[in-house]
Design a protein around this motif. Structure first.
Motif, PDB file in Angstrom:
ATOM      1  N   ILE A   1       0.619  -1.246  -0.136  1.00  0.00           N
ATOM      2  CA  ILE A   1       0.232  -0.034   0.056  1.00  0.00           C
ATOM      3  C   ILE A   1       1.024   1.133  -0.043  1.00  0.00           C
ATOM      4  O   ILE A   1       0.574   1.934  -1.171  1.00  0.00           O
ATOM      5  CB  ILE A   1      -1.098  -0.323   1.117  1.00  0.00           C
ATOM      6  N   ILE A   2       2.292   1.144   1.012  1.00  0.00           N
ATOM      7  CA  ILE A   2       2.511   2.558   0.728  1.00  0.00           C
ATOM      8  C   ILE A   2       3.625   2.664  -0.361  1.00  0.00           C
ATOM      9  O   ILE A   2       3.972   3.706  -0.849  1.00  0.00           O
ATOM     10  CB  ILE A   2       3.452   2.251   2.198  1.00  0.00           C
ATOM     11  N   SER A   3       4.248   1.388  -0.599  1.00  0.00           N
ATOM     12  CA  SER A   3       5.073   1.659  -1.711  1.00  0.00           C
ATOM     13  C   SER A   3       4.519   2.418  -2.956  1.00  0.00           C
ATOM     14  O   SER A   3       5.356   2.925  -3.498  1.00  0.00           O
ATOM     15  CB  SER A   3       5.783  -0.117  -2.232  1.00  0.00           C
ATOM     16  N   ILE A   4       3.061   1.496  -3.570  1.00  0.00           N
ATOM     17  CA  ILE A   4       2.277   1.764  -4.636  1.00  0.00           C
ATOM     18  C   ILE A   4       2.374   3.591  -4.384  1.00  0.00           C
ATOM     19  O   ILE A   4       1.693   4.074  -5.633  1.00  0.00           O
ATOM     20  CB  ILE A   4       1.740   1.044  -4.950  1.00  0.00           C
ATOM     21  N   THR A   5       1.659   3.668  -3.655  1.00  0.00           N
ATOM     22  CA  THR A   5       1.328   5.333  -2.980  1.00  0.00           C
ATOM     23  C   THR A   5       2.499   6.167  -3.206  1.00  0.00           C
ATOM     24  O   THR A   5       2.549   7.572  -4.447  1.00  0.00           O
ATOM     25  CB  THR A   5       0.749   5.568  -1.249  1.00  0.00           C
ATOM     26  N   VAL A   6       3.599   5.697  -3.303  1.00  0.00           N
ATOM     27  CA  VAL A   6       4.822   6.296  -3.304  1.00  0.00           C
ATOM     28  C   VAL A   6       5.404   7.022  -4.610  1.00  0.00           C
ATOM     29  O   VAL A   6       5.517   8.172  -4.971  1.00  0.00           O
ATOM     30  CB  VAL A   6       5.844   5.557  -2.319  1.00  0.00           C
ATOM     31  N   ILE A   7       5.556   5.538  -5.361  1.00  0.00           N
ATOM     32  CA  ILE A   7       5.190   5.728  -6.612  1.00  0.00           C
ATOM     33  C   ILE A   7       4.344   6.629  -7.080  1.00  0.00           C
ATOM     34  O   ILE A   7       4.580   7.385  -8.599  1.00  0.00           O
ATOM     35  CB  ILE A   7       5.148   4.553  -7.618  1.00  0.00           C
ATOM     36  N   VAL A   8       2.687   6.294  -6.887  1.00  0.00           N
ATOM     37  CA  VAL A   8       1.836   7.194  -8.225  1.00  0.00           C
ATOM     38  C   VAL A   8       2.414   8.786  -7.948  1.00  0.00           C
ATOM     39  O   VAL A   8       1.927   9.812  -8.300  1.00  0.00           O
ATOM     40  CB  VAL A   8       0.199   7.134  -6.726  1.00  0.00           C
ATOM     41  N   VAL A   9       2.521   9.321  -6.943  1.00  0.00           N
ATOM     42  CA  VAL A   9       3.164   9.937  -5.989  1.00  0.00           C
ATOM     43  C   VAL A   9       4.001  10.977  -6.944  1.00  0.00           C
ATOM     44  O   VAL A   9       4.316  11.924  -7.312  1.00  0.00           O
ATOM     45  CB  VAL A   9       3.020  10.952  -4.693  1.00  0.00           C
ATOM     46  N   LEU A  10       5.390  10.012  -7.168  1.00  0.00           N
ATOM     47  CA  LEU A  10       6.315  10.432  -8.150  1.00  0.00           C
ATOM     48  C   LEU A  10       5.774  10.349  -9.239  1.00  0.00           C
ATOM     49  O   LEU A  10       6.908  11.268  -9.915  1.00  0.00           O
ATOM     50  CB  LEU A  10       7.467   9.251  -7.948  1.00  0.00           C
ATOM     51  N   LEU A  11       5.366   9.744  -9.906  1.00  0.00           N
ATOM     52  CA  LEU A  11       4.822   9.344 -11.337  1.00  0.00           C
ATOM     53  C   LEU A  11       3.983  11.492 -11.690  1.00  0.00           C
ATOM     54  O   LEU A  11       4.222  11.216 -12.604  1.00  0.00           O
ATOM     55  CB  LEU A  11       4.611   7.828 -11.744  1.00  0.00           C
ATOM     56  N   GLY A  12       3.814  11.779 -10.158  1.00  0.00           N
ATOM     57  CA  GLY A  12       2.611  12.825 -10.872  1.00  0.00           C
ATOM     58  C   GLY A  12       4.034  13.939 -11.043  1.00  0.00           C
ATOM     59  O   GLY A  12       3.529  14.887 -11.494  1.00  0.00           O
ATOM     60  N   ILE A  13       4.854  13.857 -10.272  1.00  0.00           N
ATOM     61  CA  ILE A  13       6.211  14.999  -9.895  1.00  0.00           C
ATOM     62  C   ILE A  13       7.097  14.643 -11.093  1.00  0.00           C
ATOM     63  O   ILE A  13       7.644  15.764 -11.606  1.00  0.00           O
ATOM     64  CB  ILE A  13       7.082  14.434  -7.985  1.00  0.00           C
ATOM     65  N   PHE A  14       7.394  13.265 -11.416  1.00  0.00           N
ATOM     66  CA  PHE A  14       7.979  13.038 -12.170  1.00  0.00           C
ATOM     67  C   PHE A  14       8.184  12.186 -13.638  1.00  0.00           C
ATOM     68  O   PHE A  14       8.270  11.238 -13.382  1.00  0.00           O
ATOM     69  CB  PHE A  14       9.935  12.451 -12.170  1.00  0.00           C
ATOM     70  N   PRO A  15       6.888  12.871 -14.330  1.00  0.00           N
ATOM     71  CA  PRO A  15       6.064  11.652 -15.192  1.00  0.00           C
ATOM     72  C   PRO A  15       6.655  11.754 -15.990  1.00  0.00           C
ATOM     73  O   PRO A  15       5.978  11.149 -17.074  1.00  0.00           O
ATOM     74  CB  PRO A  15       4.688  13.135 -15.228  1.00  0.00           C
TER      75      PRO A  15
END
Length: 484
Positions: free
Chosen positions: A455-469
Motif C-alpha cells: 500500500i505504502i510503496s505504490i502510493t509513493v510511486i503514484v506521487v513520484l510519477l505525478g512529480i516526475f511523469p
C-alpha cells in the motif's frame, strides 16, 4: 534459439503453479516463500527476456494464415508486461497476509500464478489469433478466483462472468472470421494492416471493428456489458485488485488498443467513422459509471463502478485518434492500475482489521488506521486528477487530445466526470477522518507489514510519477509515434 526465451515468462508460471501442488512444504511459511520467489523470479525473467531483444519473435505453430500461433515483443507489450509483473509482486505480498482468513489458499495461489503467465501471453501475442487464445485462457484462469468463496453469490457472479466473457469472445471470433475474408494476415503491425483493403469494404470493416470493440469491451466493462464487474466483488480483495487494476479489465483495454492501432489503424478508423460509433459507448460508460458509483454505500461496489468510468477515460484516449489523446489513454492505463490497486488494497485492509464493508460504517476510522486511510486519500486525490499526482498527468493529456480533435465535448465530459469522481470519493475521506465515532479504538490498528508495504510503496510511486511523469511519458511517446 534465443527467440525461445520469449516462452519462459509465459510457461514458467504454469510450471511453478503445478509444482506448488506437487511439492511438500514443511509449513505455511515455506510455501509463502516459494510463492513470493515464483512471482519475483518471473518478473526477473520477463525483464531479462525483453532486455535481450525488444523485437524478439517466435512462431510456435502455423497451419495456415489464420491458425498461426506466434509471439513477439514490442514496446506496447513491454509496457503492459512490466506493469502486470510489477503489480503482481505487490499483490503477492498483500495476498499472503490477506488470505490467512480465507480457505483454500493453495488453490487460490495456484490460479493466481497461472493468471500471471496468461497475462504475459496476452502482452506478447504477435497476432489476433494468439491474442484470442490467451484472452480465452484468461477467463478460465480467473474464473476459480471469482468463485473462490464458494458461496451462492460467488457462484452466481462466476456464472455471469463466464456468460459475459464468452459472449464477448464470440463477438471477437466472428469479427476475426469476417476480417480474415478481407485480409488473411492478422499479424499486429504498427499503423494497421487494412490500408489497402478499405475500398469497397467500408461497411464490412466498420461492422468488424464494432464487433471487436464490443467483444474486447466486455472485459473492459464497456456499458452495457459492465454488470459482471461489480458482481465479481464477492471475490477476495486480492482478486478484485487483479480484476480492476491489471489482469482482466486492462487486458480488455490492451486488446482494444491492439485492434485499433495494430489491425485497423487510425487512418482506416477515420475513413469508416469507427471512432464516432465507439465514442457513443465510451461517453455513456464514463458518465454512467460515475453516476452509479455515487449511489453505492458498499466500498468495493463504489470502487467497482468507479473502475467502469475510469476505463472509459482510457478508451476515449484510444478512439480520439491523435497523439496527445493516445498518450493520455495509455498513461491512464498505467496510472489507473496503480491508483485502483491502492484503493482496493486499503478496502481489503479495512475489512480484514475491522470487518467493515460499507462507507457509512467507516466513521472515524482514519484515526484508528491512519496509514491505510492516508494512502487511500492520496489515491482518491489522484483518481480525481488533482496535481501533483499521476492521475492529473494522464487526464491533462486526454483533455489536450480532445482539444486537438476539435471536440470540446470530450474535455467537458472529463471535467464533469472528475467532478462526479470527487462526489463519490471525497465523502469517504470526510467520513473516515472527520466524523465522530465513540467506538473507535485509540491504538493504531493498521494491517501488518505484508499488507502495508504494498500500500505504502505504490502510493509513493503514484506521487513520484505525478512529480516526475517523464519516466513513463517518454516511453509512451515512443509507442505512440509509431502508431499515429
Amino acid at each position: 534459439m534465443k527467440s525461445l526465451l520469449i516462452l519462459f515468462p509465459i510457461i514458467m508460471p504454469f510450471v511453478l503453479a503445478v509444482l506448488l501442488n506437487v511439492l511438500k512444504f514443511n509449513n505455511k511459511k515455506s510455501r509463502e516463500i516459494y510463492i513470493t520467489c515464483c512471482i519475483i523470479f518471473n518478473f526477473i525473467l520477463t525483464v531479462y527476456t525483453m532486455h535481450l531483444d525488444i523485437d524478439m519473435k517466435l512462431e510456435i505453430l502455423k497451419m495456415n494464415e489464420f491458425i498461426n500461433i506466434c509471439l513477439k515483443i514490442d514496446k506496447l507489450g513491454v509496457l503492459f508486461s512490466i506493469l502486470a509483473s510489477t503489480l503482481w509482486i505487490f499483490t503477492t505480498f498483500y495476498s499472503i497476509e490477506y488470505m490467512d482468513h480465507e480457505k483454500n489458499e493453495k488453490r487460490f495461489f495456484t490460479f493466481f500464478i497461472l493468471t500471471l503467465g496468461v497475462t504475459i501471453g496476452i502482452a506478447f501475442s504477435a497476432n489476433l489469433v494468439t491474442l484470442y487464445i490467451f484472452y480465452e485462457m484468461l477467463t478460465l484462469a480467473t474464473f476459480p478466483l471469482v468463485i473462490h468463496a464458494e458461496s451462492k453469490d460467488s457462484f452466481k457472479s462466476g456464472k455471469k462472468y463466464l456468460i459475459y466473457s464468452f459472449g464477448g469472445a464470440t463477438f471477437v471470433l466472428l469479427g476475426m472470421i469476417l476480417l480474415y475474408n478481407i485480409n488473411p494476415d492478422l499479424s499486429f503491425t504498427a499503423g494497421g494492416i487494412l490500408n489497402d483493403s478499405v475500398n469497397g469494404n467500408e461497411k464490412m470493416i466498420l461492422i468488424i471493428y464494432i464487433l471487436m470493440f464490443l467483444g474486447f469491451g466486455v472485459k473492459a466493462a464497456v456499458v452495457p456489458f459492465h454488470s459482471w464487474l461489480p458482481a465479481a466483488m464477492v471475490a477476495p480483495t486480492p482478486v478484485s485488485s487483479l480484476l480492476h487494476a491489471v489482469a482482466v479489465v486492462k487486458s480488455g483495454i490492451f486488446s482494444i488498443v491492439r485492434v485499433s492501432y495494430f489491425i485497423f489503424g487510425a487512418q482506416v478508423m477515420r475513413s469508416v467513422n469507427a471512432h464516432i460509433y465507439a465514442s457513443v459507448f465510451v461517453v455513456v460508460t464514463i458518465l454512467m459509471g460515475s453516476f452509479l458509483a455515487i449511489h453505492h454505500d458498499n466500498l468495493k461496489k463504489r470502487l467497482a463502478y468507479s473502475t467502469i468510468s475510469q476505463l472509459g477515460y482510457i478508451i476515449l484516449g484510444v478512439i480520439m485518434l491523435n497523439e496527445n489523446a493516445l498518450i493520455g489513454g495509455i498513461l491512464h492505463l498505467v496510472n489507473h492500475a496503480l491508483i485502483k490497486i491502492i484503493l482496493f488494497f486499503c478496502a481489503g485492509a479495512i475489512y480484514t482489521k475491522k470487518h467493515i464493508k460499507n462507507i457509512s460504517d467507516m466513521k472515524g476510522i482514519g484515526k484508528e488506521m491512519p496509514i491505510t486511510m492516508w494512502c487511500f486519500s492520496i489515491a482518491c486525490i489522484s483518481l480525481i486528477g488533482i496535481p501533483p499526482t499521476n492521475g492529473f498527468v494522464s487526464k491533462w493529456y486526454l483533455a489536450l487530445g480532445g482539444l486537438n480533435a476539435n471536440k470540446m465535448m470530450f474535455p467537458i465530459i472529463l471535467l464533469v466526470s472528475a467532478f462526479l469522481t470527487s462526489i463519490y470519493l471525497l465523502p469517504i475521506i470526510v467520513t473516515a477522518f472527520f466524523e465522530k465515532n465513540n467506538n473507535i479504538e485509540i491504538q493504531n490498528n493498521d494491517p501488518g507489514i505484508k499488507m502495508l508495504f504494498p500500500i505504502i510503496s505504490i502510493t509513493v510511486i503514484v506521487v513520484l510519477l505525478g512529480i516526475f511523469p517523464n519516466v513513463v511519458v517518454n516511453f509512451v511517446e515512443k509507442i505512440v509515434v509509431e502508431l499515429i
